[in-house]
Design a protein around this motif. Structure first.
Motif, PDB file in Angstrom:
ATOM      1  N   VAL A  12       0.781  -1.275  -0.052  1.00  0.00           N
ATOM      2  CA  VAL A  12      -0.018  -0.186   0.159  1.00  0.00           C
ATOM      3  C   VAL A  12       0.835   1.311  -0.104  1.00  0.00           C
ATOM      4  CG1 VAL A  12      -1.908  -1.039   1.080  1.00  0.00           C
ATOM      5  CG2 VAL A  12      -0.068   0.071   2.454  1.00  0.00           C
ATOM      6  N   THR A  13       0.428   2.210  -0.651  1.00  0.00           N
ATOM      7  CA  THR A  13       1.213   3.408  -0.682  1.00  0.00           C
ATOM      8  C   THR A  13       0.157   4.740   0.015  1.00  0.00           C
ATOM      9  OG1 THR A  13       2.138   3.045  -2.865  1.00  0.00           O
ATOM     10  CG2 THR A  13       2.131   5.393  -1.865  1.00  0.00           C
ATOM     11  N   VAL A  14       0.927   5.215   0.946  1.00  0.00           N
ATOM     12  CA  VAL A  14       0.065   6.154   1.853  1.00  0.00           C
ATOM     13  C   VAL A  14       0.444   7.438   0.982  1.00  0.00           C
ATOM     14  CG1 VAL A  14      -0.277   7.518   3.898  1.00  0.00           C
ATOM     15  CG2 VAL A  14       0.325   5.169   3.995  1.00  0.00           C
ATOM     16  N   PHE A  15      -0.662   8.316   0.433  1.00  0.00           N
ATOM     17  CA  PHE A  15      -0.734   9.669  -0.225  1.00  0.00           C
ATOM     18  C   PHE A  15      -1.232  10.532   0.779  1.00  0.00           C
ATOM     19  CE2 PHE A  15      -2.845  12.752  -2.657  1.00  0.00           C
ATOM     20  CZ  PHE A  15      -1.981  12.964  -3.641  1.00  0.00           C
ATOM     21  N   ILE A  16      -0.505  11.528   1.202  1.00  0.00           N
ATOM     22  CA  ILE A  16      -0.590  12.504   2.207  1.00  0.00           C
ATOM     23  C   ILE A  16      -0.727  13.949   1.407  1.00  0.00           C
ATOM     24  CG2 ILE A  16      -0.010  13.661   4.387  1.00  0.00           C
ATOM     25  CD1 ILE A  16       1.878  11.058   4.911  1.00  0.00           C
ATOM     26  N   ARG A  17      -2.055  14.524   1.677  1.00  0.00           N
ATOM     27  CA  ARG A  17      -2.074  15.649   1.042  1.00  0.00           C
ATOM     28  C   ARG A  17      -1.831  16.762   2.055  1.00  0.00           C
ATOM     29  NH1 ARG A  17      -6.210  19.559   0.218  1.00  0.00           N
ATOM     30  NH2 ARG A  17      -6.117  20.577  -1.625  1.00  0.00           N
ATOM     31  N   TYR A  18      -0.981  17.716   2.011  1.00  0.00           N
ATOM     32  CA  TYR A  18      -1.064  18.626   3.001  1.00  0.00           C
ATOM     33  C   TYR A  18      -1.550  20.191   2.458  1.00  0.00           C
ATOM     34  CZ  TYR A  18       2.602  15.766   5.349  1.00  0.00           C
ATOM     35  OH  TYR A  18       3.228  14.588   5.815  1.00  0.00           O
ATOM     36  N   GLN A  19      -2.412  20.904   3.351  1.00  0.00           N
ATOM     37  CA  GLN A  19      -2.671  22.372   3.122  1.00  0.00           C
ATOM     38  C   GLN A  19      -1.658  22.893   4.197  1.00  0.00           C
ATOM     39  OE1 GLN A  19      -6.493  23.540   3.831  1.00  0.00           O
ATOM     40  NE2 GLN A  19      -6.137  25.429   3.272  1.00  0.00           N
ATOM     41  N   LEU A  20      -1.094  23.818   3.510  1.00  0.00           N
ATOM     42  CA  LEU A  20       0.069  24.550   4.037  1.00  0.00           C
ATOM     43  C   LEU A  20      -0.395  26.321   4.362  1.00  0.00           C
ATOM     44  CD1 LEU A  20       3.044  23.535   2.314  1.00  0.00           C
ATOM     45  CD2 LEU A  20       2.238  22.307   4.175  1.00  0.00           C
ATOM     46  N   ASP A  21       0.078  26.899   5.416  1.00  0.00           N
ATOM     47  CA  ASP A  21       0.255  28.388   5.496  1.00  0.00           C
ATOM     48  C   ASP A  21       1.187  28.680   4.359  1.00  0.00           C
ATOM     49  OD1 ASP A  21       0.788  30.853   5.849  1.00  0.00           O
ATOM     50  OD2 ASP A  21       0.450  30.724   8.253  1.00  0.00           O
ATOM     51  N   PRO A  22       0.749  29.322   3.275  1.00  0.00           N
ATOM     52  CA  PRO A  22       1.373  29.642   2.282  1.00  0.00           C
ATOM     53  C   PRO A  22       2.982  30.717   2.596  1.00  0.00           C
ATOM     54  CG  PRO A  22      -0.503  30.810   2.022  1.00  0.00           C
ATOM     55  CD  PRO A  22      -0.655  29.698   2.881  1.00  0.00           C
TER      56      PRO A  22
ATOM     57  N   GLU B  60       5.096  25.895  -9.056  1.00  0.00           N
ATOM     58  CA  GLU B  60       4.173  26.732  -9.729  1.00  0.00           C
ATOM     59  C   GLU B  60       2.796  26.639  -9.380  1.00  0.00           C
ATOM     60  OE1 GLU B  60       5.200  29.279 -11.750  1.00  0.00           O
ATOM     61  OE2 GLU B  60       7.449  29.196 -11.353  1.00  0.00           O
ATOM     62  N   GLY B  61       1.957  27.557  -9.656  1.00  0.00           N
ATOM     63  CA  GLY B  61       0.639  27.574  -9.446  1.00  0.00           C
ATOM     64  C   GLY B  61       0.048  27.515  -7.765  1.00  0.00           C
ATOM     65  N   THR B  62      -0.513  26.694  -7.401  1.00  0.00           N
ATOM     66  CA  THR B  62      -1.152  26.628  -6.176  1.00  0.00           C
ATOM     67  C   THR B  62       0.039  26.566  -5.182  1.00  0.00           C
ATOM     68  OG1 THR B  62      -3.011  25.410  -6.547  1.00  0.00           O
ATOM     69  CG2 THR B  62      -2.391  25.475  -4.307  1.00  0.00           C
ATOM     70  N   ASN B  63      -0.018  27.559  -4.233  1.00  0.00           N
ATOM     71  CA  ASN B  63       1.085  27.672  -3.184  1.00  0.00           C
ATOM     72  C   ASN B  63       1.041  27.236  -1.865  1.00  0.00           C
ATOM     73  OD1 ASN B  63      -0.312  29.564  -2.027  1.00  0.00           O
ATOM     74  ND2 ASN B  63       0.842  31.178  -2.241  1.00  0.00           N
ATOM     75  N   ASN B  64      -0.212  26.542  -1.702  1.00  0.00           N
ATOM     76  CA  ASN B  64      -0.488  26.048  -0.322  1.00  0.00           C
ATOM     77  C   ASN B  64      -0.629  24.559  -0.190  1.00  0.00           C
ATOM     78  OD1 ASN B  64      -2.807  26.150  -1.571  1.00  0.00           O
ATOM     79  ND2 ASN B  64      -4.050  26.646   0.607  1.00  0.00           N
TER      80      ASN B  64
END
Length: 102
Positions: A3-13, A45-49
């Motif tokens: 299994v591969t764990v895909f982690i998506r982070y929303q950051l303070d830019p 590039e593009g989305t920064n967070n």
């Protein structure tokens, strides 16, 4: 089945540099604790967070064993505390993926 764990982070830019420091620390901690780290990926590039990480394990049981080792690892716990203290991660989502094979 791996299994591969895909982690998506929303950051303070405005704190991307702190997230990058946090990510670099995981490059040695994760393999030491049993994860096969594919990598951390920063905004360019593009989305920064939004940032991502991918880590592969032999099974969900191997992932659970890794999480237990991580909670016992001094460097790992210090990195978790670094993130909590500096609040550069606003949200985190985990998805467990399996590779499609023929």
């Amino acid at each position: 089945m791996s299994v591969t764990v895909f982690i998506r982070y929303q950051l303070d830019p405005f704190k991307r540099a702190q997230f990058e420091e946090y990510s670099k620390r995981w490059l040695t901690i994760i393999p030491k604790c049993g994860g096969d780290l594919i990598g951390y990926f920063m905004p360019h590039e593009g989305t920064n967070n939004i940032a991502y990480a991918l880590i592969t394990f032999e099974s969900l049981a191997a992932y659970e064993a890794y999480r237990a080792r991580l909670r016992q690892d001094a460097e790992g716990m210090a990195n978790f505390h670094f993130a909590e203290d500096h609040k550069f991660i606003l949200a985190e989502e985990r998805t467990f993926l399996r590779k499609v094979v023929v």
